[in-house]
Enzyme design. Structure first.
Site, PDB file in Angstrom:
ATOM      1  N   TYR A 147       6.869   0.791  -2.324  1.00 41.32           N
ATOM      2  CA  TYR A 147       5.623   1.478  -2.663  1.00 41.32           C
ATOM      3  C   TYR A 147       5.908   2.951  -3.003  1.00 41.32           C
ATOM      4  CZ  TYR A 147       0.715   2.961  -2.213  1.00 41.32           C
ATOM      5  OH  TYR A 147      -0.549   3.461  -2.442  1.00 41.32           O
ATOM      6  N   ASP A 148       6.569   3.651  -2.070  1.00 38.89           N
ATOM      7  CA  ASP A 148       6.782   5.094  -2.241  1.00 38.89           C
ATOM      8  C   ASP A 148       7.612   5.405  -3.484  1.00 38.89           C
ATOM      9  OD1 ASP A 148       5.758   4.720   0.266  1.00 38.89           O
ATOM     10  OD2 ASP A 148       7.299   5.829   1.350  1.00 38.89           O
ATOM     11  N   GLY A 150       8.302   3.328  -5.967  1.00 39.83           N
ATOM     12  CA  GLY A 150       7.633   2.807  -7.168  1.00 39.83           C
ATOM     13  C   GLY A 150       6.661   3.843  -7.709  1.00 39.83           C
ATOM     14  N   LYS A 151       5.890   4.452  -6.801  1.00 38.17           N
ATOM     15  CA  LYS A 151       4.909   5.459  -7.223  1.00 38.17           C
ATOM     16  C   LYS A 151       5.606   6.728  -7.709  1.00 38.17           C
ATOM     17  CE  LYS A 151       0.811   3.582  -6.178  1.00 38.17           C
ATOM     18  NZ  LYS A 151      -0.295   3.447  -7.120  1.00 38.17           N
ATOM     19  N   SER A 191     -10.888   0.035   8.576  1.00 38.83           N
ATOM     20  CA  SER A 191     -11.364  -1.352   8.454  1.00 38.83           C
ATOM     21  C   SER A 191     -11.066  -2.121   9.737  1.00 38.83           C
ATOM     22  CB  SER A 191     -10.736  -2.034   7.237  1.00 38.83           C
ATOM     23  OG  SER A 191      -9.355  -1.784   7.194  1.00 38.83           O
ATOM     24  N   ASN A 192      -9.907  -1.878  10.312  1.00 30.04           N
ATOM     25  CA  ASN A 192      -9.523  -2.564  11.544  1.00 30.04           C
ATOM     26  C   ASN A 192     -10.510  -2.273  12.682  1.00 30.04           C
ATOM     27  OD1 ASN A 192      -7.991  -2.290  14.267  1.00 30.04           O
ATOM     28  ND2 ASN A 192      -6.763  -3.737  13.075  1.00 30.04           N
ATOM     29  N   ARG A 213      -5.852  11.820  11.866  1.00 31.76           N
ATOM     30  CA  ARG A 213      -5.805  11.321  10.488  1.00 31.76           C
ATOM     31  C   ARG A 213      -7.007  11.916   9.754  1.00 31.76           C
ATOM     32  NH1 ARG A 213      -1.689  10.083  12.206  1.00 31.76           N
ATOM     33  NH2 ARG A 213      -0.607   8.068  12.240  1.00 31.76           N
ATOM     34  N   PRO A 276       3.076   9.232  12.472  1.00 35.60           N
ATOM     35  CA  PRO A 276       3.022  10.702  12.414  1.00 35.60           C
ATOM     36  C   PRO A 276       1.923  11.275  13.318  1.00 35.60           C
ATOM     37  CG  PRO A 276       2.298   9.746  10.329  1.00 35.60           C
ATOM     38  CD  PRO A 276       2.655   8.611  11.211  1.00 35.60           C
ATOM     39  N   ARG A 279      -1.806  13.913   9.806  1.00 35.67           N
ATOM     40  CA  ARG A 279      -1.794  13.701   8.338  1.00 35.67           C
ATOM     41  C   ARG A 279      -3.033  14.362   7.790  1.00 35.67           C
ATOM     42  NH1 ARG A 279       0.504   8.443   6.359  1.00 35.67           N
ATOM     43  NH2 ARG A 279       2.674   9.007   6.332  1.00 35.67           N
TER      44      ARG A 279
END
Ligand SMILES: NC(=O)c1ccc[n+]([C@@H]2O[C@H](COP(=O)([O-])OP(=O)(O)OC[C@H]3O[C@@H](n4cnc5c(N)ncnc54)[C@H](O)[C@@H]3O)[C@@H](O)[C@H]2O)c1
Length: 326
Positions: A147-148, A150-151, A191-192, A213, A276, A279
């Protein structure tokens, strides 16, 4: 004949993409939504399906697409770790081949093109909060790298198409976003917590739950993406988009329980190694360049998110929930 602006939204049947399609159709544009339905669903864009200025196309962006458009929002890519780690090779292909194909299209039809990048390009940052000038600290061979990296490669391609082919590009680095149509089982904290609280199941916070967060409501993000797309051609980004308001995980869990009237309890689980402490986006540039800042507070955004999941769970529970979760 098309008199309206024609806009392609890849990943348009996903969480952010579906809200973006709605806003663009409402603004009078003709919208082509291209999606392979990996994490997105027809249900997300159901309300648009009969609109004369909306087209839904099943398409995988790792293959070229030939359409006549004026603008391209390139959002196609699974965004949550559970989904992007399901088939990591396809995730990298989606970001890299997807960017190449959409940039190729933009070049052919002279369209303006916006890339949905991510705060994950900063990796495990040593600078807090991260300004756009920070180059990041990304592990190239880890399980998040598909992901990281690729972006990151997609960003590189965007800037090379700018330098080499003088394309009109826009790169948005998106931070945590939440709202209705998030995937119910994507493992993300909002969502969780909401889904568990609505079912009176315990909410698990990691460690002491004092890590913070920041969450941006989806309508605010969509507003920023639209402003970025219509900004002056000299504005290329990258530009951070997010909400700098910070909340501890304990605060979020208590708020969700209170707002859902749930009987859920808060329990504590072991803290993951890479969790972390903090963020938080630095959105000064977005303020200066786009005149944008998020407007929706957490309670307002959560109210809409809870209403969405409540409806999803109660409307023919099994079927509706499973379809959205597939
Ligand atoms: N939601 C966030 O907090 C967040 C944060 C940072 C970046 N982003 C970026 O924003 C974009 C949208 O994210 P989202 O949260 O809506 O995720 P999402 O998973 O709900 O949406 C992604 C959409 O892309 C589609 N897709 C995936 N691979 C595809 C392919 N190969 N071809 C065509 N369509 C494909 C999916 O089916 C889905 O509809 C993504 O690019 C993501 O990386 C999101």
């Amino acid at each position: 004949m098309h008199l309206e602006k024609r806009i392609l939204v890849t990943g348009g049947a996903g969480f952010v993409g579906s809200h973006l399609c709605e806003r663009l159709v409402a603004s009078g544009a003709h919208v082509i939504c291209a999606d392979n339905f990996f994490t997105g669903t027809r249900a997300n864009v159901e309300q648009l399906l009969n609109h004369r200025r909306f087209e839904l196309v099943r398409h995988d962006v790792t293959f070229p697409l030939y359409v006549e458009v004026d603008e391209i929002f390139n959002l196609a890519c699974p965004a949550s770790p559970i989904h992007y780690q399901h088939d990591p090779v396809q995730t990298t292909k989606t970001s890299v081949h997807g960017a190449i194909n959409m940039l190729g299209l933009a070049k052919r039809v002279r369209a303006k093109i916006l890339q949905a990048s991510t705060s994950e390009v900063y990796g495990d940052p040593v600078v807090h909060p991260q300004p756009e000038e920070y180059w990041g600290n990304v592990n190239p061979i880890g399980i998040r790298s598909c992901y990281d990296e690729g972006k990151r490669c997609a960003e590189t391609l965007f800037f090379d198409y700018l330098r080499q082919h003088h394309l009109r590009i826009k790169v948005a680095r998106i931070f945590n976003t939440y709202g209705p149509r998030m995937h119910p089982n994507d493992g993300r904290v909002v969502s969780n917590f909401v889904v568990r609280a609505l079912q009176d199941q315990d909410l698990v916070v990691y460690g002491d739950g004092l890590q913070t967060r920041s969450f941006c409501y989806v309508d605010d993000l969509v507003e920023a993406l639209i402003r970025l797309m219509s900004s002056d051609d000299s504005v290329t980004g990258p530009i951070n988009l997010g909400n700098p308001g910070e909340f501890t995980m304990l605060e979020l869990a208590r708020l969700v329980i209170e707002m859902t009237g749930s009987r859920s309890k808060i329990t504590h689980g072991p803290k993951p190694a890479d969790d972390p402490r903090q963020r938080r986006p630095n959105i000064e540039r977005a303020g200066q360049v786009l005149g944008w800042k998020p407007r929706t507070d957490l309670v307002t955004g959560l109210r809409a998110t809870i209403a969405y999941f409540d409806d999803l769970l109660s409307r023919n529970t099994q079927h509706a929930f499973q379809e959205a979760a597939e």
